[in-house]
Design a protein around this motif. Sequence first.
Motif, PDB file in Angstrom:
ATOM      1  N   ALA A 193      35.488  42.068  35.419  1.00 56.08           N
ATOM      2  CA  ALA A 193      36.843  42.611  35.344  1.00 56.08           C
ATOM      3  C   ALA A 193      37.424  42.401  33.945  1.00 56.08           C
ATOM      4  CB  ALA A 193      37.740  41.941  36.387  1.00 56.08           C
ATOM      5  N   GLU A 194      37.121  41.251  33.364  1.00 46.57           N
ATOM      6  CA  GLU A 194      37.620  40.922  32.027  1.00 46.57           C
ATOM      7  C   GLU A 194      37.130  41.935  30.996  1.00 46.57           C
ATOM      8  OE1 GLU A 194      39.843  38.327  29.500  1.00 46.57           O
ATOM      9  OE2 GLU A 194      39.618  38.290  31.670  1.00 46.57           O
ATOM     10  N   THR A 195      35.848  42.308  31.127  1.00 44.24           N
ATOM     11  CA  THR A 195      35.275  43.257  30.164  1.00 44.24           C
ATOM     12  C   THR A 195      35.822  44.673  30.362  1.00 44.24           C
ATOM     13  OG1 THR A 195      33.361  43.661  31.620  1.00 44.24           O
ATOM     14  CG2 THR A 195      33.125  41.940  29.959  1.00 44.24           C
ATOM     15  N   SER A 196      36.446  44.919  31.514  1.00 41.72           N
ATOM     16  CA  SER A 196      36.968  46.266  31.788  1.00 41.72           C
ATOM     17  C   SER A 196      38.411  46.441  31.315  1.00 41.72           C
ATOM     18  CB  SER A 196      36.901  46.556  33.295  1.00 41.72           C
ATOM     19  OG  SER A 196      37.866  45.800  33.998  1.00 41.72           O
ATOM     20  N   LYS A 197      38.983  45.414  30.687  1.00 39.88           N
ATOM     21  CA  LYS A 197      40.387  45.478  30.277  1.00 39.88           C
ATOM     22  C   LYS A 197      40.698  46.681  29.381  1.00 39.88           C
ATOM     23  CE  LYS A 197      41.833  40.649  30.519  1.00 39.88           C
ATOM     24  NZ  LYS A 197      42.234  39.471  29.714  1.00 39.88           N
ATOM     25  N   GLY A 198      39.714  47.077  28.582  1.00 37.11           N
ATOM     26  CA  GLY A 198      39.925  48.189  27.668  1.00 37.11           C
ATOM     27  C   GLY A 198      40.193  49.502  28.382  1.00 37.11           C
ATOM     28  N   GLU A 199      39.889  49.553  29.691  1.00 38.79           N
ATOM     29  CA  GLU A 199      40.088  50.782  30.457  1.00 38.79           C
ATOM     30  C   GLU A 199      41.553  50.971  30.853  1.00 38.79           C
ATOM     31  OE1 GLU A 199      37.502  50.627  33.814  1.00 38.79           O
ATOM     32  OE2 GLU A 199      35.711  50.200  32.620  1.00 38.79           O
ATOM     33  N   VAL A 220      54.230  37.475  31.962  1.00 37.58           N
ATOM     34  CA  VAL A 220      52.893  37.862  32.405  1.00 37.58           C
ATOM     35  C   VAL A 220      52.475  39.216  31.828  1.00 37.58           C
ATOM     36  CG1 VAL A 220      53.048  36.565  34.574  1.00 37.58           C
ATOM     37  CG2 VAL A 220      53.785  38.963  34.507  1.00 37.58           C
ATOM     38  N   THR A 221      51.166  39.436  31.833  1.00 33.25           N
ATOM     39  CA  THR A 221      50.597  40.744  31.510  1.00 33.25           C
ATOM     40  C   THR A 221      49.809  41.183  32.735  1.00 33.25           C
ATOM     41  OG1 THR A 221      50.439  40.290  29.143  1.00 33.25           O
ATOM     42  CG2 THR A 221      49.025  42.033  30.023  1.00 33.25           C
ATOM     43  N   VAL A 222      50.062  42.399  33.189  1.00 32.60           N
ATOM     44  CA  VAL A 222      49.444  42.916  34.406  1.00 32.60           C
ATOM     45  C   VAL A 222      48.529  44.089  34.073  1.00 32.60           C
ATOM     46  CG1 VAL A 222      49.870  44.003  36.646  1.00 32.60           C
ATOM     47  CG2 VAL A 222      51.424  42.215  35.817  1.00 32.60           C
ATOM     48  N   TYR A 223      47.306  44.023  34.591  1.00 32.95           N
ATOM     49  CA  TYR A 223      46.357  45.137  34.496  1.00 32.95           C
ATOM     50  C   TYR A 223      46.174  45.644  35.922  1.00 32.95           C
ATOM     51  CZ  TYR A 223      45.061  42.940  30.017  1.00 32.95           C
ATOM     52  OH  TYR A 223      45.079  42.379  28.765  1.00 32.95           O
ATOM     53  N   GLY A 224      46.533  46.903  36.166  1.00 36.03           N
ATOM     54  CA  GLY A 224      46.434  47.387  37.538  1.00 36.03           C
ATOM     55  C   GLY A 224      46.423  48.899  37.636  1.00 36.03           C
ATOM     56  N   THR A 225      46.494  49.381  38.885  1.00 38.92           N
ATOM     57  CA  THR A 225      46.446  50.812  39.167  1.00 38.92           C
ATOM     58  C   THR A 225      47.815  51.288  39.640  1.00 38.92           C
ATOM     59  OG1 THR A 225      44.137  50.604  39.844  1.00 38.92           O
ATOM     60  CG2 THR A 225      45.290  52.605  40.507  1.00 38.92           C
ATOM     61  N   SER A 226      48.262  52.414  39.097  1.00 39.87           N
ATOM     62  CA  SER A 226      49.558  52.965  39.494  1.00 39.87           C
ATOM     63  C   SER A 226      49.476  53.498  40.926  1.00 39.87           C
ATOM     64  CB  SER A 226      49.966  54.094  38.546  1.00 39.87           C
ATOM     65  OG  SER A 226      51.128  54.730  39.035  1.00 39.87           O
ATOM     66  N   TYR A 227      50.382  53.003  41.774  1.00 36.90           N
ATOM     67  CA  TYR A 227      50.455  53.447  43.172  1.00 36.90           C
ATOM     68  C   TYR A 227      51.656  54.357  43.388  1.00 36.90           C
ATOM     69  CZ  TYR A 227      46.774  50.598  45.353  1.00 36.90           C
ATOM     70  OH  TYR A 227      45.561  50.063  45.752  1.00 36.90           O
TER      71      TYR A 227
END
Length: 216
Positions: free
Chosen positions: A107-113, A184-191
Amino acid sequence: SQSESNTETTEQEETTPTPEAEEAEVSEEATTPVTEYQDATTIRIVQQALNEAGYNCGTPDGVAGGKTTEAITSYQTAKGITVNGLVTDELLQSLGVVEKVQEAVKAETSKGEYGSGYTYDQLARNPDTYMGQKVKISGKVLQAETSSTTCYARIAMNSSYDTVIFVTYDASLLGYRLLEDDKVTVYGTSYGVYSYEAVSGATITIPWINADIIEM
């Protein structure tokens, strides 16, 4: 002849290893290099697991300070594994977190997405357009609820009370509770958007993100 005999003896002496040399070879074979994990992701998961096992590391922050090293040493001693105070493969296996670490590192390596260029206005005005997009936001926690398996937080994007995001996440995502005023910094999907009723009775609708990663 005598000279040939001397030559054979000399060659035999040169090729026969001494007891000291044999011991050195055995010692070298017995010493297996130890891989130490120092990345914040792995350390945070280890800290969380140690806390759950009763070895207090404090808040799982991904920093291997003195308290974490002490907890690791105590755990290693109690479990009868190599005592070195380090985060090693042996420790990860003993704690049962190998798969969890692998998933977290992936998941860490996918942050660039995750795109950080989305504005609050875009997410609020055109929720259907950005539904399913991977989004990165930073801000201040205004409220957090962690009493169930699905936790939520209202986060002021860029610490502005005019740009509040509704964030949901699985309870297992963090090894600690989010508190009011946490940055905080949040990495997530827009719902899309989430609507709730305010104390005044009015319906409030704000952008909704389901978090994959939350960093302090």
